[in-house]
Enzyme design. Sequence first.
Site, PDB file in Angstrom:
ATOM      1  N   LYS A  28       0.845  -1.218   0.000  1.00 58.14           N
ATOM      2  CA  LYS A  28       0.000   0.000   0.000  1.00 58.14           C
ATOM      3  C   LYS A  28       0.868   1.251   0.000  1.00 58.14           C
ATOM      4  O   LYS A  28       0.633   2.176  -0.777  1.00 58.14           O
ATOM      5  CB  LYS A  28      -0.889   0.001   1.227  1.00 58.14           C
ATOM      6  CG  LYS A  28      -1.493   1.376   1.569  1.00 58.14           C
ATOM      7  CD  LYS A  28      -2.357   1.371   2.793  1.00 58.14           C
ATOM      8  CE  LYS A  28      -1.611   1.595   4.057  1.00 58.14           C
ATOM      9  NZ  LYS A  28      -1.426   3.012   4.435  1.00 58.14           N
ATOM     10  N   ASN A  29       1.898   1.274   0.868  1.00 58.67           N
ATOM     11  CA  ASN A  29       2.658   2.510   1.043  1.00 58.67           C
ATOM     12  C   ASN A  29       3.626   2.787  -0.098  1.00 58.67           C
ATOM     13  O   ASN A  29       4.095   3.911  -0.254  1.00 58.67           O
ATOM     14  CB  ASN A  29       3.367   2.496   2.396  1.00 58.67           C
ATOM     15  CG  ASN A  29       2.343   2.583   3.527  1.00 58.67           C
ATOM     16  OD1 ASN A  29       1.201   2.986   3.311  1.00 58.67           O
ATOM     17  ND2 ASN A  29       2.735   2.180   4.716  1.00 58.67           N
ATOM     18  N   CYS A 123      -4.217   7.926   9.979  1.00 60.10           N
ATOM     19  CA  CYS A 123      -4.518   7.315  11.271  1.00 60.10           C
ATOM     20  C   CYS A 123      -4.131   8.263  12.400  1.00 60.10           C
ATOM     21  O   CYS A 123      -3.145   8.959  12.319  1.00 60.10           O
ATOM     22  CB  CYS A 123      -3.669   6.070  11.450  1.00 60.10           C
ATOM     23  SG  CYS A 123      -4.289   4.730  10.489  1.00 60.10           S
ATOM     24  N   ARG A 128       1.372  14.233  13.135  1.00 59.63           N
ATOM     25  CA  ARG A 128       2.006  13.835  11.873  1.00 59.63           C
ATOM     26  C   ARG A 128       2.576  15.098  11.221  1.00 59.63           C
ATOM     27  O   ARG A 128       2.015  15.629  10.288  1.00 59.63           O
ATOM     28  CB  ARG A 128       0.991  13.143  10.969  1.00 59.63           C
ATOM     29  CG  ARG A 128       0.260  11.980  11.593  1.00 59.63           C
ATOM     30  CD  ARG A 128       1.137  10.795  11.971  1.00 59.63           C
ATOM     31  NE  ARG A 128       1.681  10.066  10.849  1.00 59.63           N
ATOM     32  CZ  ARG A 128       1.041   9.064  10.231  1.00 59.63           C
ATOM     33  NH1 ARG A 128      -0.156   8.744  10.605  1.00 59.63           N
ATOM     34  NH2 ARG A 128       1.601   8.425   9.238  1.00 59.63           N
ATOM     35  N   ASP A 131       7.042  19.155   8.555  1.00 58.91           N
ATOM     36  CA  ASP A 131       8.101  20.164   8.454  1.00 58.91           C
ATOM     37  C   ASP A 131       9.258  19.743   7.554  1.00 58.91           C
ATOM     38  O   ASP A 131       9.873  20.574   6.874  1.00 58.91           O
ATOM     39  CB  ASP A 131       8.627  20.518   9.855  1.00 58.91           C
ATOM     40  CG  ASP A 131       9.118  19.287  10.594  1.00 58.91           C
ATOM     41  OD1 ASP A 131       8.308  18.348  10.771  1.00 58.91           O
ATOM     42  OD2 ASP A 131      10.306  19.218  10.940  1.00 58.91           O
ATOM     43  N   ASP A 311       4.827  -0.244  12.006  1.00 61.37           N
ATOM     44  CA  ASP A 311       3.527  -0.725  11.512  1.00 61.37           C
ATOM     45  C   ASP A 311       3.257  -2.162  11.936  1.00 61.37           C
ATOM     46  O   ASP A 311       2.160  -2.664  11.722  1.00 61.37           O
ATOM     47  CB  ASP A 311       3.464  -0.643   9.982  1.00 61.37           C
ATOM     48  CG  ASP A 311       3.434   0.790   9.517  1.00 61.37           C
ATOM     49  OD1 ASP A 311       3.557   1.027   8.302  1.00 61.37           O
ATOM     50  OD2 ASP A 311       3.314   1.687  10.373  1.00 61.37           O
ATOM     51  N   ARG A 403      -8.537   0.132   4.978  1.00 66.87           N
ATOM     52  CA  ARG A 403      -7.677   1.141   4.340  1.00 66.87           C
ATOM     53  C   ARG A 403      -6.432   0.467   3.776  1.00 66.87           C
ATOM     54  O   ARG A 403      -5.854   0.923   2.795  1.00 66.87           O
ATOM     55  CB  ARG A 403      -7.249   2.217   5.342  1.00 66.87           C
ATOM     56  CG  ARG A 403      -8.354   3.134   5.803  1.00 66.87           C
ATOM     57  CD  ARG A 403      -7.840   4.228   6.684  1.00 66.87           C
ATOM     58  NE  ARG A 403      -6.689   4.870   6.061  1.00 66.87           N
ATOM     59  CZ  ARG A 403      -5.846   5.662   6.718  1.00 66.87           C
ATOM     60  NH1 ARG A 403      -6.025   5.900   7.998  1.00 66.87           N
ATOM     61  NH2 ARG A 403      -4.823   6.217   6.098  1.00 66.87           N
TER      62      ARG A 403
HETATM   63  C1  EPZ Z   1       4.737   6.313   6.458  1.00 64.34           C
HETATM   64  O1  EPZ Z   1       4.126   7.372   7.170  1.00 64.34           O
HETATM   65  C2  EPZ Z   1       3.676   5.236   6.373  1.00 64.34           C
HETATM   66  N1  EPZ Z   1       2.508   5.779   5.681  1.00 64.34           N
HETATM   67  C3  EPZ Z   1       3.272   4.795   7.781  1.00 64.34           C
HETATM   68  O2  EPZ Z   1       2.400   3.688   7.625  1.00 64.34           O
HETATM   69  C4  EPZ Z   1       4.513   4.307   8.541  1.00 64.34           C
HETATM   70  O3  EPZ Z   1       4.139   4.017   9.862  1.00 64.34           O
HETATM   71  C5  EPZ Z   1       5.582   5.399   8.534  1.00 64.34           C
HETATM   72  O4  EPZ Z   1       5.870   5.779   7.167  1.00 64.34           O
HETATM   73  C6  EPZ Z   1       6.880   4.927   9.173  1.00 64.34           C
HETATM   74  O5  EPZ Z   1       7.366   3.805   8.496  1.00 64.34           O
HETATM   75  C7  EPZ Z   1       2.552   5.865   4.331  1.00 64.34           C
HETATM   76  O6  EPZ Z   1       3.535   5.519   3.699  1.00 64.34           O
HETATM   77  C8  EPZ Z   1       1.310   6.405   3.657  1.00 64.34           C
HETATM   78  P1  EPZ Z   1       7.340   9.222   8.529  1.00 64.34           P
HETATM   79  P2  EPZ Z   1       4.872   8.808   7.211  1.00 64.34           P
HETATM   80  O7  EPZ Z   1       7.344  10.513   7.797  1.00 64.34           O
HETATM   81  O8  EPZ Z   1       5.587   9.015   5.927  1.00 64.34           O
HETATM   82  C9  EPZ Z   1       8.342  12.327  11.954  1.00 64.34           C
HETATM   83  C10 EPZ Z   1       0.483   2.436   7.828  1.00 64.34           C
HETATM   84  O9  EPZ Z   1       0.155   1.781   8.832  1.00 64.34           O
HETATM   85  N2  EPZ Z   1       8.223  13.360  10.904  1.00 64.34           N
HETATM   86  O10 EPZ Z   1       8.351   8.185   8.194  1.00 64.34           O
HETATM   87  O11 EPZ Z   1       3.899   9.812   7.671  1.00 64.34           O
HETATM   88  C11 EPZ Z   1       7.004  11.705  12.298  1.00 64.34           C
HETATM   89  O12 EPZ Z   1       6.355  12.474  13.285  1.00 64.34           O
HETATM   90  C12 EPZ Z   1       1.028   3.822   8.009  1.00 64.34           C
HETATM   91  O13 EPZ Z   1       0.482   2.003   6.663  1.00 64.34           O
HETATM   92  C13 EPZ Z   1       8.604  14.665  11.203  1.00 64.34           C
HETATM   93  O14 EPZ Z   1       9.026  14.972  12.326  1.00 64.34           O
HETATM   94  O15 EPZ Z   1       5.913   8.544   8.378  1.00 64.34           O
HETATM   95  C14 EPZ Z   1       7.394  10.361  12.822  1.00 64.34           C
HETATM   96  O16 EPZ Z   1       7.766  10.486  14.183  1.00 64.34           O
HETATM   97  C15 EPZ Z   1       0.852   4.337   9.435  1.00 64.34           C
HETATM   98  N3  EPZ Z   1       8.507  15.606  10.230  1.00 64.34           N
HETATM   99  C16 EPZ Z   1       8.640  10.013  12.026  1.00 64.34           C
HETATM  100  O17 EPZ Z   1       9.091  11.228  11.436  1.00 64.34           O
HETATM  101  C17 EPZ Z   1       8.063  15.313   8.969  1.00 64.34           C
HETATM  102  O18 EPZ Z   1       8.011  16.224   8.111  1.00 64.34           O
HETATM  103  C18 EPZ Z   1       8.394   9.014  10.910  1.00 64.34           C
HETATM  104  O19 EPZ Z   1       7.358   9.533  10.090  1.00 64.34           O
HETATM  105  C19 EPZ Z   1       7.678  13.986   8.685  1.00 64.34           C
HETATM  106  C20 EPZ Z   1       7.764  13.024   9.676  1.00 64.34           C
END
Ligand code: EPZ
Length: 438
Positions: A28-29, A123, A128, A131, A311, A403
Amino acid sequence: MSPKNELDHYIVNGGKPLMGEVSIGGAKNAALAILAASIMTDETVTIENVPDVRDTNAMMEAMEGIGVRIKRLDRHTVEINGSQVENVNIDTENIRKIRASYYLLGALLGKYRHAEVPLPGGCDIGSRPIDQHVKGFKALGAKVSIKGGVMKATAEQLLSAHIYMDVVTVGATINVMMASVMAEGKTIIENAAKEPHVVDVANFLNSMGANIKGAGTDIIRIKGVDRLHSCTYSVIPDQIEAGTFMYAAAITGGNILIKNVIPKHLESISAKLEEMGCHIEEFDDAVKVSSFGKLQSTNIKTLPYPGFPTDMQPQAGVALALAEGVSTITESIFENRFKYVDELIRMGADIRVEGNTAIIEGTDGFSGAHIQAPDLRAGAALVLAALAADGTTYIDDIHFIERGYEDFDKKIRDLGGDIKKTADIKTAVKKAKYKLIS
Ligand code: EPZ
């Protein structure tokens, strides 16, 4: 709230070990980002192995809303043509529900130097922030503003940049990579995410003519090209759907052959199952998980790839709640990813959460209850708990699970699990004399 009168509940009769074979769908991702990236060329792109789930359908609906032409060749194959995009302002109610909406920002900015996309939903597993996406777009020369819940990014010209990600972020790594593929010169992304789906998006963009090197390491180098062209591409198997069925074998005391997987992507998931006492057999494109008797306790900390995936954290929590002894899970990626714990306690689990760590005292077993799916992965984990529980469990809000899991209940039934979807839950819950939760 559950969508009105939709089949938004599961009734699960637990106690049967899951046995047999299951085929895993496309990731999916990876698919969400690849669908967005496909509009970066005016030629037609064919994408195979796209999972038929709510999130990918929401993404395609949003894309059609701005003029992208999409033809479904079969349930998992789509033909996409982004040459007729009329405007770059995404505004369908649906797109607000999924986090991956921000990938349209990177794709539209990278192609048209202008994009307006509602801020992501997704979710409720913690704040989320975006920045790092903003930081990357600005480094490439874009002006970024956020007004009324819509992020707007425009650039006279996109210029190469050397971007250091303050945190390892999948979304921002992919988004900046997309925005930079047609920027002038060489862009470097340091402290990049290394997840399999980051690599898959890079491979897809390269098959469209991009010049990306280093995806899968923490330094990705992108050499801007003038244009992208058509291609046919197949999405990688879903690491998390595979992991979920691997843990289903452990939690129900069964044995399952999980087919159409890339075992390398499952290494941390398999390692923890072996620590819990399961037997794992690896084949070229399959893994077999067998579980004999009581699981053993262990400790888990979620980390960016190749660490244990966040995840998979709820699914591991359910397994450890049934294991012998005390285990801990530390969630280092998101701050609100233990929402399944309250529901699991109502089924008899003994877990307490202190900050970002859950201390789990293994119990003999779960008993059925009326529970809710709090989010996508927690919902899937609670289904696994229900399959191991004594008696019947009623689960609300299963639209969260749909989803990211295609035919989840059917795949479970094909493995011998007793689960069915229903629209009306209240009558059944009252008849079972359970405490009704909503
Ligand atoms: C992706 O979310 C996935 N979603 C998530 O899967 C997955 O849990 C996550 O990556 C981590 O592997 C999709 O791909 C659609 P991140 P994403 O940016 O991209 C911080 C599922 O179950 N962060 O890697 O939103 C954030 O707060 C979903 O399929 C910032 O600080 O995750 C988090 O602590 C749930 N600033 C960490 O980074 C930013 O600009 C990781 O987030 C972006 C993120």
